[in-house]
Write an enzyme that holds these catalytic residues in place. Sequence first.
Site, PDB file in Angstrom:
ATOM      1  N   CYS A   1      63.866  -6.047 -66.669  1.00  0.00           N
ATOM      2  CA  CYS A   1      64.961  -6.285 -66.985  1.00  0.00           C
ATOM      3  C   CYS A   1      65.583  -6.036 -68.370  1.00  0.00           C
ATOM      4  O   CYS A   1      66.919  -5.836 -68.440  1.00  0.00           O
ATOM      5  CB  CYS A   1      65.430  -7.818 -66.661  1.00  0.00           C
ATOM      6  SG  CYS A   1      65.110  -7.884 -64.773  1.00  0.00           S
TER       7      CYS A   1
ATOM      8  N   HIS B   1      72.664  -8.881 -69.453  1.00  0.00           N
ATOM      9  CA  HIS B   1      71.903  -8.821 -68.296  1.00  0.00           C
ATOM     10  C   HIS B   1      72.298  -9.649 -67.227  1.00  0.00           C
ATOM     11  O   HIS B   1      72.493 -11.036 -67.511  1.00  0.00           O
ATOM     12  CB  HIS B   1      70.361  -8.880 -68.643  1.00  0.00           C
ATOM     13  CG  HIS B   1      69.794  -8.760 -67.405  1.00  0.00           C
ATOM     14  ND1 HIS B   1      69.914  -7.674 -66.341  1.00  0.00           N
ATOM     15  CD2 HIS B   1      68.706  -9.629 -66.828  1.00  0.00           C
ATOM     16  CE1 HIS B   1      68.914  -8.016 -65.394  1.00  0.00           C
ATOM     17  NE2 HIS B   1      68.243  -9.222 -65.857  1.00  0.00           N
TER      18      HIS B   1
ATOM     19  N   ASN C   1      71.227  -9.025 -59.191  1.00  0.00           N
ATOM     20  CA  ASN C   1      70.200  -8.780 -60.435  1.00  0.00           C
ATOM     21  C   ASN C   1      69.767  -7.210 -60.254  1.00  0.00           C
ATOM     22  O   ASN C   1      68.831  -7.207 -59.307  1.00  0.00           O
ATOM     23  CB  ASN C   1      69.021  -9.683 -60.800  1.00  0.00           C
ATOM     24  CG  ASN C   1      68.381  -9.551 -61.944  1.00  0.00           C
ATOM     25  OD1 ASN C   1      68.342  -8.268 -62.363  1.00  0.00           O
ATOM     26  ND2 ASN C   1      67.180 -10.110 -62.209  1.00  0.00           N
TER      27      ASN C   1
HETATM   28  C1  LIG Z   1      65.466 -18.645 -58.760  1.00  0.00           C
HETATM   29  C2  LIG Z   1      66.643 -19.904 -59.026  1.00  0.00           C
HETATM   30  C3  LIG Z   1      67.973 -19.533 -58.379  1.00  0.00           C
HETATM   31  C4  LIG Z   1      66.140 -21.262 -58.080  1.00  0.00           C
HETATM   32  O1  LIG Z   1      66.945 -22.052 -58.687  1.00  0.00           O
HETATM   33  P1  LIG Z   1      66.355 -23.531 -58.734  1.00  0.00           P
HETATM   34  O2  LIG Z   1      67.665 -24.483 -59.085  1.00  0.00           O
HETATM   35  O3  LIG Z   1      65.393 -23.330 -59.896  1.00  0.00           O
HETATM   36  O4  LIG Z   1      65.660 -23.788 -57.264  1.00  0.00           O
HETATM   37  P2  LIG Z   1      64.108 -24.257 -57.333  1.00  0.00           P
HETATM   38  O5  LIG Z   1      63.221 -23.069 -57.335  1.00  0.00           O
HETATM   39  O6  LIG Z   1      63.787 -25.709 -57.901  1.00  0.00           O
HETATM   40  O7  LIG Z   1      64.245 -24.726 -55.483  1.00  0.00           O
HETATM   41  C5  LIG Z   1      64.944 -25.642 -55.076  1.00  0.00           C
HETATM   42  C6  LIG Z   1      64.968 -25.800 -53.730  1.00  0.00           C
HETATM   43  O8  LIG Z   1      65.756 -24.724 -53.133  1.00  0.00           O
HETATM   44  C7  LIG Z   1      64.805 -24.009 -52.313  1.00  0.00           C
HETATM   45  N1  LIG Z   1      65.312 -22.552 -52.309  1.00  0.00           N
HETATM   46  C8  LIG Z   1      64.527 -21.562 -52.916  1.00  0.00           C
HETATM   47  N2  LIG Z   1      65.333 -20.229 -52.647  1.00  0.00           N
HETATM   48  C9  LIG Z   1      66.377 -20.707 -51.738  1.00  0.00           C
HETATM   49  C10 LIG Z   1      67.098 -20.006 -50.820  1.00  0.00           C
HETATM   50  N3  LIG Z   1      67.346 -18.729 -51.238  1.00  0.00           N
HETATM   51  N4  LIG Z   1      67.931 -20.482 -50.105  1.00  0.00           N
HETATM   52  C11 LIG Z   1      67.913 -21.841 -50.106  1.00  0.00           C
HETATM   53  N5  LIG Z   1      67.256 -22.646 -50.698  1.00  0.00           N
HETATM   54  C12 LIG Z   1      66.161 -21.991 -51.478  1.00  0.00           C
HETATM   55  C13 LIG Z   1      63.471 -24.393 -52.966  1.00  0.00           C
HETATM   56  O9  LIG Z   1      62.680 -24.007 -51.590  1.00  0.00           O
HETATM   57  C14 LIG Z   1      63.609 -25.585 -53.064  1.00  0.00           C
HETATM   58  O10 LIG Z   1      63.643 -26.434 -52.178  1.00  0.00           O
HETATM   59  P3  LIG Z   1      62.869 -27.900 -52.116  1.00  0.00           P
HETATM   60  O11 LIG Z   1      63.326 -28.618 -53.060  1.00  0.00           O
HETATM   61  O12 LIG Z   1      62.686 -28.078 -50.791  1.00  0.00           O
HETATM   62  O13 LIG Z   1      61.082 -27.617 -52.325  1.00  0.00           O
HETATM   63  C15 LIG Z   1      66.518 -20.190 -60.311  1.00  0.00           C
HETATM   64  O14 LIG Z   1      65.264 -20.777 -60.776  1.00  0.00           O
HETATM   65  C16 LIG Z   1      66.857 -19.129 -61.365  1.00  0.00           C
HETATM   66  O15 LIG Z   1      67.859 -18.541 -61.316  1.00  0.00           O
HETATM   67  N6  LIG Z   1      65.640 -18.643 -62.193  1.00  0.00           N
HETATM   68  C17 LIG Z   1      65.605 -17.621 -63.096  1.00  0.00           C
HETATM   69  C18 LIG Z   1      65.564 -16.339 -62.048  1.00  0.00           C
HETATM   70  C19 LIG Z   1      65.832 -15.006 -62.985  1.00  0.00           C
HETATM   71  O16 LIG Z   1      67.121 -14.773 -63.355  1.00  0.00           O
HETATM   72  N7  LIG Z   1      64.889 -13.995 -62.854  1.00  0.00           N
HETATM   73  C20 LIG Z   1      65.298 -12.803 -63.269  1.00  0.00           C
HETATM   74  C21 LIG Z   1      64.924 -12.849 -64.958  1.00  0.00           C
HETATM   75  S1  LIG Z   1      65.236 -11.114 -65.335  1.00  0.00           S
END
Ligand SMILES: CC(C)(COP(=O)(O)OP(=O)(O)OC[C@H]1O[C@@H](n2cnc3c(N)ncnc32)[C@H](O)[C@@H]1OP(=O)(O)O)[C@@H](O)C(=O)NCCC(=O)NCCS
Length: 323
Positions: A113, A250, A280
């Site tokens: 990225c 980004h 993304n």
């Molecule tokens: C990926 C991201 C959006 C997840 O959000 P989060 O608040 O951290 O969510 P979590 O991973 O803690 O998951 C919370 C719950 O949502 C659920 N969940 C995950 N993806 C889901 C989706 N697409 N739809 C619904 N629920 C989802 C999980 O299973 C979890 O459920 P649980 O509590 O029953 O186990 C967040 O971590 C994020 O933005 N991370 C950075 C990712 C990124 O930008 N990467 C690229 C960098 S270049």
Amino acid sequence: MIRSVVRGFGAALPKRVMTNKEMESRVDTSDEWIVQRTGIRQRHIAGEGETTASLGEGAARAALDRAGLTADDLDLIIVATSTPDNTFPATAVNIQNRLGMRHGAAFDLQAVCSGFVYAVATADAYIRGGLAKRALVIGAETFSRILDWSDRTTCVLFGDGAGAIILEAQKGEGTKADRGVLTAQLRSDGIHGDKLYVDGGPSTTGTVGHLRMEGREVFKHAVGMITDVIEAAFEATGTTADDVDWLVPHQANRRIIDGSARKLGIPNEKVVVTVDLHGNTSAASIPLALDAAASDGRIKKGDLVMLEAMGGGFTWGSVLIRW
Ligand SMILES: CC(C)(COP(=O)(O)OP(=O)(O)OC[C@H]1O[C@@H](n2cnc3c(N)ncnc32)[C@H](O)[C@@H]1OP(=O)(O)O)[C@@H](O)C(=O)NCCC(=O)NCCS
């Protein structure tokens, strides 16, 4: 002194748009969850015949047209991508051929990225070192092709697209008032390799593999890393957050973008956001956002524009450009 000045910009997106509603029919997710956690409302997905090279070619042609140049006027092409058409030859050489360019040099650069920031920094070094006069810098991706479409924690986040800028050697005074790239700050740390990666490759599995991510871990590091390299850019150029006309981050996640801007004291009105429309798109996200904001007249000649990115590796970096 020589500066690398932006002569043109362009973008290309796949025809097909996939909304969060459509995503609901593929995996157990909801429009509300995706919007709340990421700010993403839709993404473009490459269809038959659309590849990283074809999208990159589209962005390149748009940038050349806008600059009033042809491929004959270029002497370097760098393509930032983690989703090349083939393991080799480089997608940059493929695009060089599509543009009918039979001279100069073309190569791919892989920093996930952060790829576009790395590619702009590299082109700037070539130009300032006298190795190139005009460089086409492309960020192009088809992440839809390396997603595990049964994994709701990753497949809702990414999209496909390409963006490009043309950098040209011009004389500057060596001050922060110059047009062009004023500084580039690049970082990487492989200790984070297992937090965002693809579980395959030519030398390990002999397959392309699928994207895997510990989202929470990535999130935890993102804002600190991004603000560090932006502050390093301020220090290197004697500028401050108040001098920045546009922050073009980004586009991974609205919460990371807002958190970084808040920590730096850059108001929301100065932040270019396209993650809602594109998701993304990895190395393509910054040039797609630049194209959107420069096409509609927000980014104007002379504006101070801060680019920043963070991604797999981890890699991260910033580039400060006077447009
Ligand atoms: C990926 C991201 C959006 C997840 O959000 P989060 O608040 O951290 O969510 P979590 O991973 O803690 O998951 C919370 C719950 O949502 C659920 N969940 C995950 N993806 C889901 C989706 N697409 N739809 C619904 N629920 C989802 C999980 O299973 C979890 O459920 P649980 O509590 O029953 O186990 C967040 O971590 C994020 O933005 N991370 C950075 C990712 C990124 O930008 N990467 C690229 C960098 S270049």
